[in-house]
Design an enzyme around this catalytic site. Structure first.
Site, PDB file in Angstrom:
ATOM      1  N   ASP A  39       0.850  -1.187   0.000  1.00  0.00           N
ATOM      2  CA  ASP A  39       0.000   0.000   0.000  1.00  0.00           C
ATOM      3  C   ASP A  39       0.894   1.247   0.000  1.00  0.00           C
ATOM      4  O   ASP A  39       1.921   1.288   0.678  1.00  0.00           O
ATOM      5  CB  ASP A  39      -0.904  -0.001   1.246  1.00  0.00           C
ATOM      6  CG  ASP A  39      -2.061   0.979   1.118  1.00  0.00           C
ATOM      7  OD1 ASP A  39      -3.210   0.521   1.002  1.00  0.00           O
ATOM      8  OD2 ASP A  39      -1.811   2.207   1.123  1.00  0.00           O
ATOM      9  N   GLU A 105     -12.335   3.462  -1.363  1.00  0.00           N
ATOM     10  CA  GLU A 105     -11.921   4.565  -2.232  1.00  0.00           C
ATOM     11  C   GLU A 105     -11.552   4.111  -3.635  1.00  0.00           C
ATOM     12  O   GLU A 105     -11.723   4.869  -4.589  1.00  0.00           O
ATOM     13  CB  GLU A 105     -10.739   5.305  -1.601  1.00  0.00           C
ATOM     14  CG  GLU A 105     -11.205   6.166  -0.434  1.00  0.00           C
ATOM     15  CD  GLU A 105     -10.087   6.977   0.181  1.00  0.00           C
ATOM     16  OE1 GLU A 105      -8.922   6.795  -0.225  1.00  0.00           O
ATOM     17  OE2 GLU A 105     -10.391   7.769   1.084  1.00  0.00           O
ATOM     18  N   VAL A 106     -10.994   2.920  -3.750  1.00  0.00           N
ATOM     19  CA  VAL A 106     -10.579   2.449  -5.079  1.00  0.00           C
ATOM     20  C   VAL A 106     -11.594   1.414  -5.562  1.00  0.00           C
ATOM     21  O   VAL A 106     -11.807   0.395  -4.899  1.00  0.00           O
ATOM     22  CB  VAL A 106      -9.159   1.846  -5.036  1.00  0.00           C
ATOM     23  CG1 VAL A 106      -8.756   1.347  -6.421  1.00  0.00           C
ATOM     24  CG2 VAL A 106      -8.149   2.875  -4.521  1.00  0.00           C
ATOM     25  N   HIS A 110     -10.394  -5.247  -3.447  1.00  0.00           N
ATOM     26  CA  HIS A 110      -9.075  -5.518  -2.858  1.00  0.00           C
ATOM     27  C   HIS A 110      -9.212  -5.916  -1.409  1.00  0.00           C
ATOM     28  O   HIS A 110     -10.135  -5.477  -0.717  1.00  0.00           O
ATOM     29  CB  HIS A 110      -8.153  -4.295  -2.979  1.00  0.00           C
ATOM     30  CG  HIS A 110      -8.749  -3.013  -2.493  1.00  0.00           C
ATOM     31  ND1 HIS A 110      -9.655  -2.287  -3.245  1.00  0.00           N
ATOM     32  CD2 HIS A 110      -8.590  -2.317  -1.341  1.00  0.00           C
ATOM     33  CE1 HIS A 110     -10.014  -1.208  -2.570  1.00  0.00           C
ATOM     34  NE2 HIS A 110      -9.394  -1.201  -1.404  1.00  0.00           N
ATOM     35  N   HIS A 112      -7.055  -5.786   2.093  1.00  0.00           N
ATOM     36  CA  HIS A 112      -5.886  -5.258   2.816  1.00  0.00           C
ATOM     37  C   HIS A 112      -5.338  -6.368   3.697  1.00  0.00           C
ATOM     38  O   HIS A 112      -6.106  -7.084   4.352  1.00  0.00           O
ATOM     39  CB  HIS A 112      -6.296  -4.099   3.735  1.00  0.00           C
ATOM     40  CG  HIS A 112      -6.850  -2.902   3.045  1.00  0.00           C
ATOM     41  ND1 HIS A 112      -6.131  -1.741   2.868  1.00  0.00           N
ATOM     42  CD2 HIS A 112      -8.067  -2.669   2.479  1.00  0.00           C
ATOM     43  CE1 HIS A 112      -6.882  -0.842   2.246  1.00  0.00           C
ATOM     44  NE2 HIS A 112      -8.051  -1.379   2.007  1.00  0.00           N
TER      45      HIS A 112
HETATM   46  P1  5GP Z   1      -9.835   1.445   0.289  1.00  0.00           P
HETATM   47  O1  5GP Z   1     -10.077   2.659   1.104  1.00  0.00           O
HETATM   48  O2  5GP Z   1     -10.431   1.555  -1.096  1.00  0.00           O
HETATM   49  O3  5GP Z   1     -10.219   0.164   0.983  1.00  0.00           O
HETATM   50  O4  5GP Z   1      -8.260   1.312   0.145  1.00  0.00           O
HETATM   51  C1  5GP Z   1      -7.541   1.849  -0.918  1.00  0.00           C
HETATM   52  C2  5GP Z   1      -6.079   1.747  -0.560  1.00  0.00           C
HETATM   53  O5  5GP Z   1      -5.327   1.944  -1.724  1.00  0.00           O
HETATM   54  C3  5GP Z   1      -5.612   2.774   0.470  1.00  0.00           C
HETATM   55  O6  5GP Z   1      -5.057   2.102   1.603  1.00  0.00           O
HETATM   56  C4  5GP Z   1      -4.570   3.603  -0.286  1.00  0.00           C
HETATM   57  O7  5GP Z   1      -3.469   3.999   0.512  1.00  0.00           O
HETATM   58  C5  5GP Z   1      -4.164   2.658  -1.403  1.00  0.00           C
HETATM   59  N1  5GP Z   1      -3.709   3.323  -2.626  1.00  0.00           N
HETATM   60  C6  5GP Z   1      -4.333   4.361  -3.260  1.00  0.00           C
HETATM   61  N2  5GP Z   1      -3.663   4.692  -4.364  1.00  0.00           N
HETATM   62  C7  5GP Z   1      -2.586   3.869  -4.445  1.00  0.00           C
HETATM   63  C8  5GP Z   1      -1.515   3.740  -5.378  1.00  0.00           C
HETATM   64  O8  5GP Z   1      -1.411   4.459  -6.375  1.00  0.00           O
HETATM   65  N3  5GP Z   1      -0.609   2.767  -5.130  1.00  0.00           N
HETATM   66  C9  5GP Z   1      -0.703   1.936  -4.041  1.00  0.00           C
HETATM   67  N4  5GP Z   1       0.277   1.021  -3.895  1.00  0.00           N
HETATM   68  N5  5GP Z   1      -1.690   2.043  -3.134  1.00  0.00           N
HETATM   69  C10 5GP Z   1      -2.631   2.990  -3.340  1.00  0.00           C
END
Ligand code: 5GP
Length: 127
Positions: A39, A105-106, A110, A112
């Protein structure tokens, strides 16, 4: 902005671009079904994201549309990543945010994977 977790898959989301190699990532694992990489903003000494290769927005989308082989392959990959990172003995935590209330957010499904320290109580909600 958190994603809603349903709807059309955005082929230009950041993880789709990482999968295509358009954006660099620190990959730690890959197989036919999944890739894993560090991450960019780690929230534990070890914070890795495991993503399926297929275009699924969320857990809801993945479990509704992915084949049995993709689902089995993906979750085996999560286990393999943890094993490869020597996390089985000390232990680790996995977490998947799904949609708006979870703050996803993405918009590419995924998981973690956190490890490398005592992780404390499981977080359910803030505020
Ligand atoms: P979410 O909030 O969607 O569960 O987690 C998205 C995760 O993706 C976050 O922990 C954030 O730090 C990570 N992330 C966002 N953009 C990037 C990126 O460009 N590269 C990597 N390696 N992680 C990312």
């Amino acid at each position: 902005m958190p994603v809603k977790g349903l709807g059309a898959y955005d082929t230009n989301n950041i993880f789709a671009r990482i999968l295509r190699g358009e954006i660099p990532s620190r990959r730690v694992y890959e197989d036919d079904f999944a890739i894993a990489f560090h991450d960019i903003a780690p929230q534990a000494p070890l914070h890795v994201l495991v993503i399926p290769r297929g275009p699924y927005i969320s857990l809801a989308d993945f479990t509704a549309k992915a084949s049995e082989a993709e689902i089995a392959g993906f979750f085996r990959a999560v286990g393999s990543v943890a094993k490869q990172l020597d996390l089985e003995t000390p232990g680790y935590r996995i977490l998947a945010n799904m949609g708006e209330d979870a703050g996803q957010e993405v918009p590419h499904f995924h998981v973690h994977l956190f490890g490398g320290k005592r992780l404390g109580a499981m977080l359910v909600a803030q505020g």
